[in-house]
Design a protein around this motif. Structure first.
Motif, PDB file in Angstrom:
ATOM      1  N   ALA A 111     -14.828  -1.007  25.155  1.00 51.40           N
ATOM      2  CA  ALA A 111     -13.995   0.275  25.167  1.00 51.40           C
ATOM      3  C   ALA A 111     -13.820   0.955  23.735  1.00 51.40           C
ATOM      4  CB  ALA A 111     -12.884  -0.175  25.975  1.00 51.40           C
ATOM      5  N   VAL A 112     -13.279   0.161  23.048  1.00 51.14           N
ATOM      6  CA  VAL A 112     -12.909   0.581  21.686  1.00 51.14           C
ATOM      7  C   VAL A 112     -14.053   1.456  20.970  1.00 51.14           C
ATOM      8  CG1 VAL A 112     -12.232   0.093  19.288  1.00 51.14           C
ATOM      9  CG2 VAL A 112     -11.110  -1.178  21.173  1.00 51.14           C
ATOM     10  N   ASN A 113     -15.483   0.835  21.239  1.00 48.40           N
ATOM     11  CA  ASN A 113     -16.760   1.357  20.306  1.00 48.40           C
ATOM     12  C   ASN A 113     -16.908   2.772  21.207  1.00 48.40           C
ATOM     13  OD1 ASN A 113     -16.554  -0.640  18.683  1.00 48.40           O
ATOM     14  ND2 ASN A 113     -17.891  -1.988  19.811  1.00 48.40           N
ATOM     15  N   HIS A 114     -16.561   2.898  22.608  1.00 44.58           N
ATOM     16  CA  HIS A 114     -17.334   3.929  23.451  1.00 44.58           C
ATOM     17  C   HIS A 114     -16.380   4.963  23.735  1.00 44.58           C
ATOM     18  CE1 HIS A 114     -20.479   0.779  23.544  1.00 44.58           C
ATOM     19  NE2 HIS A 114     -21.264   1.977  23.638  1.00 44.58           N
ATOM     20  N   MET A 115     -14.923   4.618  24.034  1.00 44.80           N
ATOM     21  CA  MET A 115     -14.179   5.694  24.297  1.00 44.80           C
ATOM     22  C   MET A 115     -13.465   6.525  23.306  1.00 44.80           C
ATOM     23  SD  MET A 115     -12.103   3.404  27.131  1.00 44.80           S
ATOM     24  CE  MET A 115     -10.855   4.654  27.598  1.00 44.80           C
ATOM     25  N   SER A 116     -13.458   7.763  23.577  1.00 42.85           N
ATOM     26  CA  SER A 116     -12.852   8.715  22.425  1.00 42.85           C
ATOM     27  C   SER A 116     -11.345   8.512  21.825  1.00 42.85           C
ATOM     28  CB  SER A 116     -12.882  10.021  23.008  1.00 42.85           C
ATOM     29  OG  SER A 116     -12.196  10.434  24.175  1.00 42.85           O
ATOM     30  N   PRO A 117     -11.071   8.950  20.917  1.00 39.78           N
ATOM     31  CA  PRO A 117      -9.644   8.847  20.425  1.00 39.78           C
ATOM     32  C   PRO A 117      -8.704   9.289  21.457  1.00 39.78           C
ATOM     33  CG  PRO A 117     -11.086   9.503  18.619  1.00 39.78           C
ATOM     34  CD  PRO A 117     -11.655   9.756  19.839  1.00 39.78           C
ATOM     35  N   GLY A 118      -7.606   8.835  21.428  1.00 44.63           N
ATOM     36  CA  GLY A 118      -6.577   9.157  22.595  1.00 44.63           C
ATOM     37  C   GLY A 118      -6.606   8.547  23.893  1.00 44.63           C
ATOM     38  N   SER A 119      -7.658   7.675  23.934  1.00 43.53           N
ATOM     39  CA  SER A 119      -7.876   7.141  25.279  1.00 43.53           C
ATOM     40  C   SER A 119      -6.776   5.954  25.648  1.00 43.53           C
ATOM     41  CB  SER A 119      -9.542   6.676  25.553  1.00 43.53           C
ATOM     42  OG  SER A 119     -10.390   7.678  25.208  1.00 43.53           O
ATOM     43  N   LYS A 120      -6.823   5.691  26.721  1.00 47.22           N
ATOM     44  CA  LYS A 120      -5.942   4.619  27.318  1.00 47.22           C
ATOM     45  C   LYS A 120      -6.315   3.772  28.416  1.00 47.22           C
ATOM     46  CE  LYS A 120      -2.611   5.511  24.210  1.00 47.22           C
ATOM     47  NZ  LYS A 120      -1.412   6.346  24.540  1.00 47.22           N
ATOM     48  N   ILE A 121      -5.891   2.616  28.516  1.00 48.56           N
ATOM     49  CA  ILE A 121      -6.373   1.754  29.663  1.00 48.56           C
ATOM     50  C   ILE A 121      -5.104   1.322  30.683  1.00 48.56           C
ATOM     51  CG2 ILE A 121      -7.521  -0.446  30.324  1.00 48.56           C
ATOM     52  CD1 ILE A 121      -9.289  -0.037  28.024  1.00 48.56           C
ATOM     53  N   LEU A 122      -5.086   1.327  31.871  1.00 54.03           N
ATOM     54  CA  LEU A 122      -4.023   0.766  32.719  1.00 54.03           C
ATOM     55  C   LEU A 122      -4.734  -0.354  33.265  1.00 54.03           C
ATOM     56  CD1 LEU A 122      -2.327   3.811  34.141  1.00 54.03           C
ATOM     57  CD2 LEU A 122      -1.590   2.458  32.240  1.00 54.03           C
ATOM     58  N   LEU A 123      -3.861  -1.687  33.335  1.00 54.00           N
ATOM     59  CA  LEU A 123      -4.682  -2.775  33.896  1.00 54.00           C
ATOM     60  C   LEU A 123      -3.755  -3.256  34.861  1.00 54.00           C
ATOM     61  CD1 LEU A 123      -6.938  -5.010  33.446  1.00 54.00           C
ATOM     62  CD2 LEU A 123      -5.501  -6.141  31.755  1.00 54.00           C
ATOM     63  N   THR A 124      -3.815  -3.552  36.026  1.00 55.82           N
ATOM     64  CA  THR A 124      -3.231  -3.928  37.345  1.00 55.82           C
ATOM     65  C   THR A 124      -3.478  -5.379  37.653  1.00 55.82           C
ATOM     66  OG1 THR A 124      -4.324  -3.145  38.944  1.00 55.82           O
ATOM     67  CG2 THR A 124      -2.664  -1.684  37.870  1.00 55.82           C
ATOM     68  N   SER A 125      -2.878  -6.224  37.829  1.00 57.40           N
ATOM     69  CA  SER A 125      -3.131  -7.633  38.292  1.00 57.40           C
ATOM     70  C   SER A 125      -1.838  -8.313  38.743  1.00 57.40           C
ATOM     71  CB  SER A 125      -3.620  -8.073  36.880  1.00 57.40           C
ATOM     72  OG  SER A 125      -3.872  -9.584  37.383  1.00 57.40           O
ATOM     73  N   VAL A 140      -3.221  -0.492  25.651  1.00 58.41           N
ATOM     74  CA  VAL A 140      -3.486  -1.200  27.061  1.00 58.41           C
ATOM     75  C   VAL A 140      -2.163  -1.290  27.678  1.00 58.41           C
ATOM     76  CG1 VAL A 140      -4.684  -3.035  28.311  1.00 58.41           C
ATOM     77  CG2 VAL A 140      -5.775  -1.957  26.421  1.00 58.41           C
ATOM     78  N   LEU A 141      -1.849  -0.949  28.700  1.00 60.91           N
ATOM     79  CA  LEU A 141      -0.494  -1.258  29.468  1.00 60.91           C
ATOM     80  C   LEU A 141      -0.959  -2.095  30.740  1.00 60.91           C
ATOM     81  CD1 LEU A 141       2.402  -1.079  29.796  1.00 60.91           C
ATOM     82  CD2 LEU A 141       2.124   0.970  30.984  1.00 60.91           C
ATOM     83  N   PRO A 142      -0.537  -3.368  30.759  1.00 60.09           N
ATOM     84  CA  PRO A 142      -0.571  -4.173  31.905  1.00 60.09           C
ATOM     85  C   PRO A 142       0.311  -3.761  32.959  1.00 60.09           C
ATOM     86  CG  PRO A 142      -0.795  -5.595  30.037  1.00 60.09           C
ATOM     87  CD  PRO A 142      -0.105  -4.581  29.564  1.00 60.09           C
ATOM     88  N   ILE A 143       0.192  -3.786  33.915  1.00 56.01           N
ATOM     89  CA  ILE A 143       0.936  -3.527  35.309  1.00 56.01           C
ATOM     90  C   ILE A 143       1.091  -4.850  36.206  1.00 56.01           C
ATOM     91  CG2 ILE A 143       1.719  -1.967  37.143  1.00 56.01           C
ATOM     92  CD1 ILE A 143       0.333   0.195  35.592  1.00 56.01           C
ATOM     93  N   ILE A 144       1.966  -5.693  36.181  1.00 58.75           N
ATOM     94  CA  ILE A 144       1.849  -6.766  37.048  1.00 58.75           C
ATOM     95  C   ILE A 144       2.890  -6.850  38.073  1.00 58.75           C
ATOM     96  CG2 ILE A 144       1.884  -9.343  36.802  1.00 58.75           C
ATOM     97  CD1 ILE A 144       1.441  -9.136  33.775  1.00 58.75           C
ATOM     98  N   GLY A 145       2.357  -7.420  39.162  1.00 58.71           N
ATOM     99  CA  GLY A 145       3.062  -7.807  40.659  1.00 58.71           C
ATOM    100  C   GLY A 145       2.473  -8.249  41.629  1.00 58.71           C
ATOM    101  N   ALA A 146       3.250  -8.655  42.364  1.00 57.21           N
ATOM    102  CA  ALA A 146       2.670  -9.401  43.476  1.00 57.21           C
ATOM    103  C   ALA A 146       2.012  -8.497  44.405  1.00 57.21           C
ATOM    104  CB  ALA A 146       3.924 -10.110  44.448  1.00 57.21           C
ATOM    105  N   ALA A 147       1.000  -9.105  45.432  1.00 60.32           N
ATOM    106  CA  ALA A 147       0.320  -8.410  46.360  1.00 60.32           C
ATOM    107  C   ALA A 147       1.171  -7.573  47.439  1.00 60.32           C
ATOM    108  CB  ALA A 147      -0.541  -9.334  47.245  1.00 60.32           C
TER     109      ALA A 147
END
Length: 549
Positions: free
Chosen positions: A336-350, A248-255
């Motif tokens: 997500a860990v239980n249902h996403m296949s190996p090698g999957s990734k999550i990008l999280l913007t906020s 999981v990679l968080p991407i953080i920044g202002a509006a």
């Protein structure tokens, strides 16, 4: 009494001055012979003092000229060096570079180029101001602009040849900064010679259509190359390298700093699309229950393979418009860990710094461009196909205008479009004065720059070039993904700023149509009232009725 001013090179002027003062001294000595004997010492003392002061002034002027000449030569060196760096960066950006160390070196060179151009433009347009300030006449209908006639090719860089004014511009501190800039860029280019000669040709070229500079910048993401490659490097990292966790990679920044644009470009990259079997976008409202049991459902599917391919995971992009509770995120991550296949990734913007704790990787923080890079971007789109060097009076105004926009991408595109349509110094000066009053008013009333208030979804008093006394308030900014033509207002923000909109009440206008993915159309809500009281009263649109930014 009339004074004849002859412009000569200081060394020639010094020689003529010495000859003149010698002859003048002889003349006064002969003249003094006819005077009373007691007057001769006084006259000789006066003449001697005048000659000494004149010679001292001419020597000082000659030294100033020599110093300014050396600094002008350094600025010419800087200009040539920046042209070589610009060409090298353009060549590098036309290739698919995957090595992270090389990308970091290229980013350092790119930032150095922006700083170098900013310094060069600062000297150039400060000289423009020193030679002659822009000023309105008493009637307010005409603009007095100084006209310069460069007498040498060396002076043509600045259109100012006065040694004294140039020396005052290139003071000791500026000269030291110029030497440091030259030394830094020359070392940087020297250290990257192997990069451009040996390594760069080994990477494949990226095919793209030719554009003029401002059209090209309007078609590509500007200033985020390093961040994009950082995200792609994370996506390609194997699960074993991430200690077996779902990355999981968080991407953080202002509006409106460019989070959605950055992620969209990453997901459109051919390397990423080939790496994942599916790419799905979710918003915070889609995940309020903390369940990510399926990659279908409420999310927007950007890519979906017809048949599952072993070893290819899925990419989930989660866009949070507001804070998420830590417990909600834990349930979401477990699902997500239980249902996403190996090698999957999550990008999280906020926008929230709290989101950084949700990641398995160190959060990527997006900041607004440095002022040097912002000026490079704004100058290009404001002048369009015109050359700023041919319009130094406009470029001088443009540098000041860019400062008052507080590095906002939306403001750059909105105001630059307004300026590009009218390359007139009077018009640009009026825009500058409006922006200056706009910023100072909000700083005095609220203690914050208006762009900072807009990033917090706060209403602001908007500036307009109209002479009417109506109060214009911008109450909201929201966005549409590829809206239908029937949904887009005909009024633009440029119409409001230029004063061509005369209607009162509440209405919507188009602030900017982005031409790069995700191709948002940014809409703003204006309230125009004859009194301040009615302009500020009223509720904002509920967040549920707006797209998140």
């Amino acid at each position: 009494m009339r004074t004849l001013c002859i412009e000569l090179e200081p060394r020639t002027l010094l020689g003529h001055s010495l000859l003149f003062f010698v002859r003048f001294n002889n003349y006064t000595s002969n003249l003094a012979g006819g005077w009373a004997p007691e007057m001769e010492p006084l006259l000789s003392a006066i003449v001697g003092d005048l000659v000494t002061r004149a010679l001292s002034m001419m020597v000082k002027r000659y030294v100033q000229y020599k110093g300014a000449e050396e600094k002008l030569e350094k600025l010419q060196r800087l200009k040539g060096l920046l042209l070589r760096i610009d060409a090298a960066i353009e060549e590098a950006e036309g290739r698919h570079i995957t090595n992270q160390a090389m990308l970091q070196q290229l980013q350092m060179l790119r930032q150095g180029m922006y700083r170098g151009y900013y310094m060069l433009d600062t000297f150039r347009y400060r000289a423009q101001r020193a030679g002659g300030e822009l000023s309105l006449s008493s009637t307010g209908r005409s603009l007095a602009l100084s006209r310069f006639s460069p007498s040498s090719s060396r002076c043509s860089l600045f259109s100012v040849c006065d040694a004294t004014s140039m020396e005052s511009l290139l003071d000791a501190g500026s000269s030291d900064n110029l030497d440091k800039m030259l030394g830094s860029l020359e070392r940087m280019m020297g250290g990257m010679r192997e990069f451009f000669v040996t390594f760069l040709p080994s990477y494949p070229r990226i095919s793209r259509q030719p554009y003029s500079a401002y059209l090209f910048l309007d078609q590509v993401m500007f200033g985020r190359q390093m961040e994009m490659e950082t995200i792609i490097n994370f996506l390609f990292r194997s699960q074993a390298e991430s200690n077996g966790d779902l990355g999981v990679l968080p991407i953080i920044g202002a509006a409106r700093v460019g989070k959605s644009t950055l992620v969209e470009h990453v997901c459109l990259d051919d390397r990423v699309r080939d790496h994942f079997s599916s790419i799905v976008f979710f918003t915070g409202d889609d995940l309020d229950g903390g369940i990510l049991a399926s990659m279908r459902g409420s999310g927007v599917v950007k890519q979906q393979s017809l048949a599952p391919t072993p070893g290819r995971g899925s990419l989930a992009v989660v866009e949070l418009a507001r804070d998420m509770e830590e417990e909600t995120w834990r349930r979401l991550y477990t699902s997500a860990v239980n249902h996403m296949s190996p090698g999957s990734k999550i990008l999280l913007t906020s926008r929230s710094e709290k989101t950084a704790s949700f990641g398995t990787e160190r959060a990527l923080t997006l900041n607004f461009l440095p002022q040097e890079a912002y000026w490079y971007f704004f100058k290009t789109i404001a002048f369009g196909s015109s050359n700023p060097a041919e319009r130094p009076e406009l470029a001088a105004l443009g540098m000041d205008i860019a400062v008052y926009m507080n590095r906002s991408f939306m403001a750059a595109n909105t105001v630059a479009g307004l300026l590009r349509a009218n390359l007139d110094a009077r018009f640009w000066l009026k825009v500058l004065r409006c922006l200056r009053d706009f910023a100072s008013r909000h700083l005095s009333l609220f203690g914050e720059h208006p762009t900072d208030l807009l990033r917090k979804d706060q209403p602001v008093y908007i500036w307009t070039m109209a002479k009417r006394k109506n109060v214009v308030v911008m109450r909201d900014i929201y966005q549409h993904r590829s809206p239908q033509s029937s949904e887009v207002p005909r009024i633009t923000a440029q119409d409001v700023l230029s004063g061509s909109v005369t209607s009162l009440g509440r209405f919507q206008a188009v602030a900017w149509r982005s031409r790069i993915p995700p191709c948002f159309t940014y809409l703003v809500s204006f309230v125009v009232s004859p009194t301040d009281k009615h302009a500020v009263i009223g509720k904002k649109r509920p967040r549920s009725r707006r797209d998140r930014i």
